[in-house]
Design an enzyme around this catalytic site. Structure first.
Site, PDB file in Angstrom:
ATOM      1  N   GLU A 505       0.851  -1.176   0.000  1.00  0.00           N
ATOM      2  CA  GLU A 505       0.000   0.000   0.000  1.00  0.00           C
ATOM      3  C   GLU A 505       0.896   1.238   0.000  1.00  0.00           C
ATOM      4  OE1 GLU A 505      -3.616  -0.798   1.718  1.00  0.00           O
ATOM      5  OE2 GLU A 505      -4.454   1.140   1.233  1.00  0.00           O
ATOM      6  N   GLU A 798      -3.270   0.206  13.023  1.00  0.00           N
ATOM      7  CA  GLU A 798      -4.294   0.639  12.076  1.00  0.00           C
ATOM      8  C   GLU A 798      -5.691   0.542  12.670  1.00  0.00           C
ATOM      9  OE1 GLU A 798      -4.324  -1.695   8.494  1.00  0.00           O
ATOM     10  OE2 GLU A 798      -5.502  -0.178   7.441  1.00  0.00           O
TER      11      GLU A 798
HETATM   12  C1  RAM Z   1      -6.605   1.721   3.740  1.00  0.00           C
HETATM   13  C2  RAM Z   1      -5.467   2.632   3.985  1.00  0.00           C
HETATM   14  C3  RAM Z   1      -5.823   3.951   4.597  1.00  0.00           C
HETATM   15  C4  RAM Z   1      -7.257   4.286   4.507  1.00  0.00           C
HETATM   16  C5  RAM Z   1      -7.921   3.679   3.314  1.00  0.00           C
HETATM   17  C6  RAM Z   1      -9.379   3.959   3.226  1.00  0.00           C
HETATM   18  O1  RAM Z   1      -6.261   0.667   2.926  1.00  0.00           O
HETATM   19  O2  RAM Z   1      -4.507   1.971   4.752  1.00  0.00           O
HETATM   20  O3  RAM Z   1      -5.402   4.072   5.929  1.00  0.00           O
HETATM   21  O4  RAM Z   1      -7.342   5.694   4.459  1.00  0.00           O
HETATM   22  O5  RAM Z   1      -7.732   2.335   3.199  1.00  0.00           O
END
Ligand code: RAM
Length: 945
Positions: A505, A798
């Site tokens: 990512e 996260e």
């Molecule tokens: C995830 C990313 C990010 C987020 C988006 C919507 O995959 O890690 O943090 O903003 O999606």
């Protein structure tokens, strides 16, 4: 902890004795040009700034004089040949536009400044500083793009990883040259060397941009790296963001998975050498360079590097290397539309070396090395073995309970480095050049001997942003939390603000960036970092005016367009840069883009100035990402979109004023009123509750977590409404009550996602619920910041449930980063509320110290933040019978000092009655604080109830 405290006091003492040596009045220090010390720049009227020091309290600048000259000797009033500002009245010490003689490419400008103090006494001149102009016109680039197309050598069924090219050229210099500059860049990433030694200490240059529109370049003073006679210029290139794999394109089966901008990485370099008589010699990349491939047999940012040391070309980047059988470089055409400018951000560097903490043998013969910290970077290995021995390194953030490396959460990022030994008897040391990983643990396999703590060393990589924040308390948990926040920022502020550094990512996700912007600004000087990324964000604006999901914006997935909550980064980031750094140029430069975005919103609202339920059903996911990763019923994404619309209009009104655009100011004030009125009319009930037509979302399919149902009555809704100032005073108070009621109903636990977590604690504080803010802040229970720390985290996760005791790492296969700074946005509250460091004027020329004292759980807090004006400190200790505050207010600023004390409490400041302190006046009582106004100095405040 104690040790850190001691270190801090020693530093403070050293700082004090240093300032005592300084002359009376005010002395300028820390001279910067475009936020940098002694930089190369291509800004035609660079902005100058300095900090002031003084040994006296309450000092101010009444006037300044800047001299700019072509040599240090000419820095004398009357002789300065580029600019003499003359005595200029005012207290400005930052963002002073150079307005001297027009500057030309390559010009070296020396400068110094002196300031008059509040008594109109001139102080001493500062030390001499400098900047140097880069190449101001693209036409001055005579060098060609050169490279070697090796794409056909890429192999592997999943990853197509071709080898990385080596480029070289020998040149002859006459004796006596006095100055040499290297201007260099790549489409891809490069490392440049002269006579075998790397030029500069940067990493992954020239960084990521939308290469179709622009590429940045680096400029280096290489005078001392060259010698008369033969010199060897060498460069290694890799695919980088230009030609390598990006994001989750592979994971989502996108039509393109790599080479989003081009297939072949290319180099452009121009070495300019000047002799004392003014003669110049220029050496350019072109078809007379030689190219080949060798030891670097695979190289990719996401996937890692493979280096076969047996294939090295010994001495390839030194003189007298025989390159007669190397092919000539291929020349590649330029794109006329591609701008070239100097890298405006802080350089990406190796910022720290992390020694191994432990090495553990695994049953399969491999070993796991723990570096003790989750970070972004690479490792250096020291190994010994036979030629052909293959060392394989894999990287993980966590271990499985059985001790195995956890790599499932990397998804399609192969993140593997391989080193094949040449078998040198003294051993071999290697580190990759063009990749990075997000990790704490390294699995090493293929060693012939037992590894020890010196086998693997961590090298942290990131944008080199000076530390400006300090935060410590008597709670080891909170201290660890602060360390986790800063480390996660360091891991993700790597050329662009990424969401995470480990999986497939690593994109400049716009919500993550704007949510965390102010937090980042407290921790580190990210002024030039945002200067750079705002260019990327503006470059990536969609033709209809929406800002994208991530910037830069390669075509990773067809449905990736925009989302409410994400796209507002285009307004929030310049706004925060303005607020924290007083920067109006970022407003001016972003202005046309921001206006276009505001028009986009207006058009999208169909003239209704509110986004009603399902207003964003045409994007994917429906409604956008909403309050991403929240718990429980979802906040209506359209309600949040409407809130953000009003907030954007308010920010635009403020920014319009800052750039003296009164018409726009009035216009956006009008828009803000309309949006607020329409939004409240639709989503707000008479009793002050937020509501939405949940049935409009049907069964929720197509929305993020839509099956959970939608409502307006959430922690996230109230926190945002309060934070954004959408409500009347009475409405705000009610919103505060609903917010605390919702928290209580939820057993005192938060349920906020990305869009709700940042405003949650500030909103509690703003409505007189600081106690509840502290309760959340100090909680160790799931879900909370403390829960992560109590579970051994060294970074910010996260998800609140990235790991839980019941379910372990249940999300690994999908999306589970352990280095995601979004929830670290609590940092804004830590500095702004717990320590109470707030600006009253953009850039902190006027500020407020208003700490919130923890009702329990913390008795000591010490924070500081280096503003543009110097260090602001706010510390408090809550003793059983009194409260002690220690406050530092920088020179040339005024502060509102808010002392938590009732009207009958006894207050002494620096051992005296407040009335006896010169320059300090009492302003009255407000919300449980006694308010004083004061100027610069250090204040020890004692409060006895
Ligand atoms: C995830 C990313 C990010 C987020 C988006 C919507 O995959 O890690 O943090 O903003 O999606």
């Amino acid at each position: 902890m104690m040790q850190r405290k001691n270190l801090f006091s020693t530093l403070c003492l050293a700082f004090l004795s240093f300032t005592q040596l300084m002359a009376k009045g005010v002395t300028p220090t820390y001279l910067r040009t475009e936020y940098k010390e002694n930089p190369f720049t291509d800004v035609r009227s660079p902005r100058l700034s300095w900090e002031l020091t003084s040994t006296e309290p309450n000092q101010k600048q009444a006037a300044y004089q800047i001299l700019v000259a072509s040599s240090p000797e000419k820095l004398v009033p009357g002789k300065a040949d580029l600019w003499d500002s003359g005595k200029t009245n005012g207290n400005a010490t930052s963002h002073i536009d150079y307005t001297g003689k027009p500057l030309t490419s390559r010009q070296i400008c020396y400068w110094k400044v002196r300031s008059w103090d509040k008594n109109d006494q001139p102080g001493v001149w500062s030390k001499v500083s400098r900047w140097e102009m880069g190449l101001l016109n693209k036409s001055e680039w005579k060098a060609e793009w050169i490279g070697l197309d090796l794409d056909h050598l890429g192999k592997g069924p999943v990853y197509h990883l071709p080898p990385a090219p080596y480029l070289r050229k020998e040149i002859q210099l006459k004796p006596g040259f006095k100055k040499a500059r290297l201007y260099v860049t790549a489409l891809g990433v490069y490392e440049f060397s002269i006579n075998g030694a790397k030029v500069g200490n940067e990493f992954l240059t020239p960084g990521w941009t939308d290469y179709d529109q622009r590429v940045h370049y680096q400029a280096y003073d290489v005078t001392t790296q060259l010698k008369s006679g033969p010199n060897a210029l060498g460069s290694q290139l890799s695919y980088g963001w230009y030609a390598g794999y990006l994001g989750y394109a592979l994971l989502v089966n996108n039509h393109t998975v790599r080479a989003f901008y081009g297939k072949v990485p290319v180099l452009k370099a121009q070495l300019e050498v000047e002799y004392p008589d003014g003669r110049k010699e220029t050496f350019l990349t072109g078809s007379d360079w030689k190219v080949n491939h060798g030891a670097l047999v695979e190289s990719d940012i996401l996937n890692g590097e493979t280096y076969d040391a047996r294939k090295e070309w010994p001495g390839w980047n030194k003189v007298r290397f025989n390159d007669s059988d190397w092919p000539a470089a291929q020349v590649f055409p330029d794109k006329a539309s591609r701008a070239m400018s100097i890298y405006p951000g802080p350089p990406v560097k190796i910022t720290e070396t992390l020694p191994a903490k432990s090495v553990t043998a695994r049953p399969d013969g491999g070993h796991i090395v723990d570096l003790g910290q989750n970070f972004a970077g690479i490792v250096r290995i020291r190994v010994k073995g036979n030629a052909g021995d293959t060392i394989r390194l894999r990287f993980g953030e966590k271990l499985h309970p059985d001790g195995r490396l956890m790599t499932e959460n990397l998804r399609m990022a192969r993140a593997t480095d391989t080193y094949i030994l040449k078998g040198s008897p003294q051993g071999e040391t290697w580190e990759p050049k063009f990749t990075f990983h997000g990790f704490q643990y390294v699995e090493i396999k293929g060693l012939r001997t037992q590894p020890d703590l010196t086998t693997v060393t961590g090298l942290a990589i990131g944008s080199d942003t000076p530390k400006t924040g300090h935060f410590e308390t008597d709670s080891p948990m909170i201290n660890q939390l602060y360390s986790n926040i800063d480390w996660t920022q360091r891991a993700n502020y790597l050329d662009i603000p990424t969401d995470c550094p480990q999986r497939d990512e690593r994109m400049g996700w716009t919500a993550d960036a704007h949510i965390y912007a102010r937090s980042a600004m407290f921790n580190r000087d990210v002024s030039s970092f945002f200067t750079k990324w705002m260019i990327d964000l503006n470059d990536s604006q969609w033709p209809d005016g929406a800002y994208p999901l991530y910037a830069p914006r390669p075509d990773l997935r067809q449905t990736d367009t925009f989302s409410p909550g994400w796209m507002e980064a285009g307004i929030v980031c310049p706004y925060e840069t303005f607020q924290m750094y007083g920067d109006t140029r970022i407003i001016r430069e972003s202005w046309p883009y921001m206006e276009k975005f505001m028009k986009f919103l207006e058009k999208r609202s169909n003239g209704a100035y509110v986004f009603k339920e399902t207003a964003f059903d045409d994007i994917s996911p429906k409604g956008g990402f909403g309050d991403w990763l929240s718990f429980g019923k979802k906040t209506s994404p359209d309600l949040l979109a409407s809130f953000l619309y009003a907030y954007c209009a308010d920010m635009m009104a403020t920014m319009a004023k800052a750039i003296h655009n009164e018409t726009a100011h009035a216009h956006y004030q009008g828009i803000s009123q309309k949006v607020k009125a329409a939004t409240l009319a639709h989503y707000y009930r008479n009793d002050g509750r937020f509501d939405c037509v949940a049935s409009a979302y049907g069964n929720g399919s197509g929305y993020v977590d839509g099956q959970l149902g939608f409502t307006g009555h959430t922690q996230t809704a109230y926190a945002n409404a309060i934070y954004m100032g959408l409500l009347s005073e009475e409405g705000t108070a009610k919103a505060g009550n609903y917010l605390t009621a919702l928290l209580r109903e939820n057993n005192g636990k938060l349920s906020t996602g990305f869009l709700g977590a940042k405003p949650l604690l500030p909103a509690l504080s703003a409505t007189g619920n600081s106690d509840m803010a502290y309760q959340l802040f100090l909680s160790k229970e799931f879900p909370s910041w403390g829960f992560e720390v109590m579970n051994g985290s060294t970074s910010i996760w996260e998800r609140w449930d990235s790991f839980t005791l019941e379910d372990g790492f249940k999300y690994n296969a999908s999306m589970n980063s352990f280095s995601h700074y979004s929830f670290g946005a609590v940092c804004e509250w830590m500095f702004g509320n717990a320590a109470g460091i707030q600006h009253l004027e953009p850039g902190f020329s006027k500020l407020r110290i208003r700490p919130e004292i923890a009702p329990k759980g913390l008795t000591y807090l010490n924070a500081s933040y280096r503003t543009l004006h110097g260090l602001v400190q706010s510390s408090w200790t809550n003793y059983p019978d009194h409260l002690k505050m220690e406050v530092t207010i920088p020179v040339n600023t005024t502060a509102e000092l808010c002392v938590p004390a009732g009207p009958t409490a006894r207050i002494t400041i620096n051992g005296k009655q407040p009335g006896a302190i010169a320059g300090l006046t009492e302003k009255g009582t407000k919300e449980g604080y006694r308010v004083f106004e004061t100027g610069s100095g250090r204040y020890t405040v004692l409060v006895t109830p």
